[in-house]
Design a protein around this motif. Structure first.
Motif, mmCIF file in Angstrom:
data_model
loop_
_atom_site.group_PDB
_atom_site.id
_atom_site.type_symbol
_atom_site.label_atom_id
_atom_site.label_comp_id
_atom_site.label_asym_id
_atom_site.label_seq_id
_atom_site.Cartn_x
_atom_site.Cartn_y
_atom_site.Cartn_z
ATOM 1 N N ASP A 131 0.807 -1.224 0.000
ATOM 2 C CA ASP A 131 0.000 0.000 0.000
ATOM 3 C C ASP A 131 0.841 1.276 0.000
ATOM 4 O O ASP A 131 0.352 2.354 0.253
ATOM 5 N N THR A 132 2.135 1.129 -0.251
ATOM 6 C CA THR A 132 2.976 2.326 -0.326
ATOM 7 C C THR A 132 4.180 2.018 -1.200
ATOM 8 O O THR A 132 4.338 0.896 -1.655
ATOM 9 N N PHE A 133 5.021 3.020 -1.456
ATOM 10 C CA PHE A 133 6.194 2.784 -2.300
ATOM 11 C C PHE A 133 7.114 1.736 -1.670
ATOM 12 O O PHE A 133 7.234 1.654 -0.454
ATOM 13 N N GLN A 134 7.773 0.971 -2.522
ATOM 14 C CA GLN A 134 8.722 -0.033 -2.031
ATOM 15 C C GLN A 134 9.928 0.670 -1.409
ATOM 16 O O GLN A 134 10.417 1.662 -1.957
ATOM 17 N N PRO A 135 10.438 0.106 -0.303
ATOM 18 C CA PRO A 135 11.672 0.680 0.257
ATOM 19 C C PRO A 135 12.924 0.043 -0.356
ATOM 20 O O PRO A 135 14.013 0.589 -0.255
ATOM 21 N N THR A 136 12.773 -1.138 -0.980
ATOM 22 C CA THR A 136 13.921 -1.873 -1.512
ATOM 23 C C THR A 136 13.647 -2.305 -2.945
ATOM 24 O O THR A 136 12.594 -2.877 -3.237
ATOM 25 N N TYR A 137 14.594 -2.003 -3.827
ATOM 26 C CA TYR A 137 14.465 -2.395 -5.241
ATOM 27 C C TYR A 137 15.687 -3.231 -5.625
ATOM 28 O O TYR A 137 16.761 -3.091 -5.034
ATOM 29 N N PHE A 138 15.501 -4.078 -6.628
ATOM 30 C CA PHE A 138 16.594 -4.937 -7.089
ATOM 31 C C PHE A 138 16.962 -4.585 -8.527
ATOM 32 O O PHE A 138 16.079 -4.416 -9.379
ATOM 33 N N VAL A 139 18.268 -4.509 -8.765
ATOM 34 C CA VAL A 139 18.779 -4.047 -10.064
ATOM 35 C C VAL A 139 19.360 -5.237 -10.823
ATOM 36 O O VAL A 139 20.255 -5.923 -10.313
ATOM 37 N N ILE A 140 18.854 -5.471 -12.032
ATOM 38 C CA ILE A 140 19.427 -6.538 -12.861
ATOM 39 C C ILE A 140 20.425 -5.934 -13.855
ATOM 40 O O ILE A 140 20.378 -4.739 -14.154
ATOM 41 N N GLU A 141 21.304 -6.799 -14.359
ATOM 42 C CA GLU A 141 22.307 -6.341 -15.344
ATOM 43 C C GLU A 141 21.705 -6.297 -16.739
ATOM 44 O O GLU A 141 22.061 -5.462 -17.560
ATOM 45 N N SER A 142 20.861 -7.273 -17.033
ATOM 46 C CA SER A 142 20.280 -7.377 -18.374
ATOM 47 C C SER A 142 19.104 -8.352 -18.294
ATOM 48 O O SER A 142 19.007 -9.141 -17.346
ATOM 49 N N PHE A 143 18.250 -8.319 -19.308
ATOM 50 C CA PHE A 143 17.135 -9.272 -19.342
ATOM 51 C C PHE A 143 17.654 -10.672 -19.651
ATOM 52 O O PHE A 143 17.088 -11.667 -19.217
ATOM 53 N N GLU A 144 18.760 -10.699 -20.384
ATOM 54 C CA GLU A 144 19.391 -11.987 -20.677
ATOM 55 C C GLU A 144 19.838 -12.645 -19.364
ATOM 56 O O GLU A 144 19.625 -13.842 -19.149
ATOM 57 N N ALA A 145 20.439 -11.842 -18.486
ATOM 58 C CA ALA A 145 20.905 -12.379 -17.196
ATOM 59 C C ALA A 145 19.716 -12.827 -16.338
ATOM 60 O O ALA A 145 19.783 -13.846 -15.645
#
Ligand SMILES: [Fe+2]
Length: 280
Positions: free
Chosen positions: A226-240
């Motif tokens: 119900d609110t903005f996420q405090p933690t996000y995950f970063v990928i290198e590529s869609f292939e990865a």
């Protein structure tokens, strides 16, 4: 906030597989104007913030041609470009039919439109979220392969009782995922791209934590709905991302995470690899 309306059984007018007629004729001239305005404004606002694939996808699949898309007509081009089709469903549907649809390369879209604009927090996935937020990414072959692999993994997770763990993979990628492209951070998750305010928060806020993708960590990460996420995950590529899905034994990951505690909303873990930190 109201809970999402999750149905237990298909309501009247909904087929066994949870799909239904889009009933496009019921959308009014005002709905079409509102839709076009949301698409135009959001796409302008997302320049430099959304992944390259997303922005290309919006025009390739024809979302910028005006009005609420009629799925039958929309699917002709969409199928040709992606091998997928969009189908109407009554809202958030149970896991099993959701996984089956994805495994069959059919993306379910809620059959109703939000009443407000597109800028605020996106509290219930509506047709704008499902169509505008999700479908452009399907022009990327690795991303769409990931989506069907996710559906197949979901069917297996049902049998193992691990859908909550797998569901957090979806949430932290398909809904709220970030990617590094050309040295910059971009959004590709639909929960972000259908909400300008959260996209800005995810990419720029010093209150948001950004971590390198790590499958077990991500499966353990609790999230607020119900609110903005405090933690996000970063990928290198869609292939990865696809490679993670195809080469990792999810059964082994489930065994690893099953007895570990969940990481409460916004909390850190000793093993976290912070995106942009020097050791990364
Ligand atoms: Fe979504």
């Amino acid at each position: 906030m109201d809970a999402l309306h999750v149905y237990d059984a298909p309501p009247e007018g909904v087929a066994e597989d949870w799909t239904m007629a889009q009933d496009w004729e019921r959308f009014t001239a005002l709905d079409h104007v509102r839709w076009s305005k949301m698409v135009t404004e959001q796409t302008e606002a997302l320049q430099g913030l959304a992944s390259d694939e997303f922005l290309k996808g919006v025009s390739d699949i024809g979302l910028d041609t005006g009005g609420v898309p009629e799925f039958d007509a929309f699917n002709v081009n969409f199928r040709k470009l992606t091998g997928w089709e969009v189908v109407a469903v009554p809202g958030v549907i149970p896991n099993l039919p959701f996984f089956k649809l994805l495994a069959d390369r059919r993306f379910p879209a809620a059959n109703f439109l939000r009443q407000g604009g597109s800028q605020e927090y996106n509290d219930e996935p509506d047709m704008f979220h499902d169509v505008y937020g999700h479908l452009p990414m399907f022009i990327d072959p690795d991303f769409r392969e990931f989506m069907s692999a996710y559906g197949r993994a979901g069917l297996r997770a049902e049998k193992l009782g691990m859908t909550d763990w797998l569901g957090r993979l979806y949430l932290h990628t398909v809904e709220f995922g970030l990617i590094e492209q050309n040295g910059a951070l971009r959004a590709y998750g639909a929960g972000l791209l259908s909400s300008y305010a959260e996209t800005i928060h995810a990419l720029t806020s010093d209150k948001a934590r950004r971590l390198h993708f790590n499958l077990p960590r991500l499966m353990r990460t609790e999230w607020p709905f119900d609110t903005f996420q405090p933690t996000y995950f970063v990928i290198e590529s869609f292939e990865a991302l696809l490679e993670e899905m195809e080469t990792t034994s999810l059964r082994e990951v489930y065994e690893e995470v099953h007895d570990l505690p969940l990481i409460p909303i916004g909390e850190t873990d000793l093993a976290d690899r912070v995106y942009g930190a020097q050791s990364a």
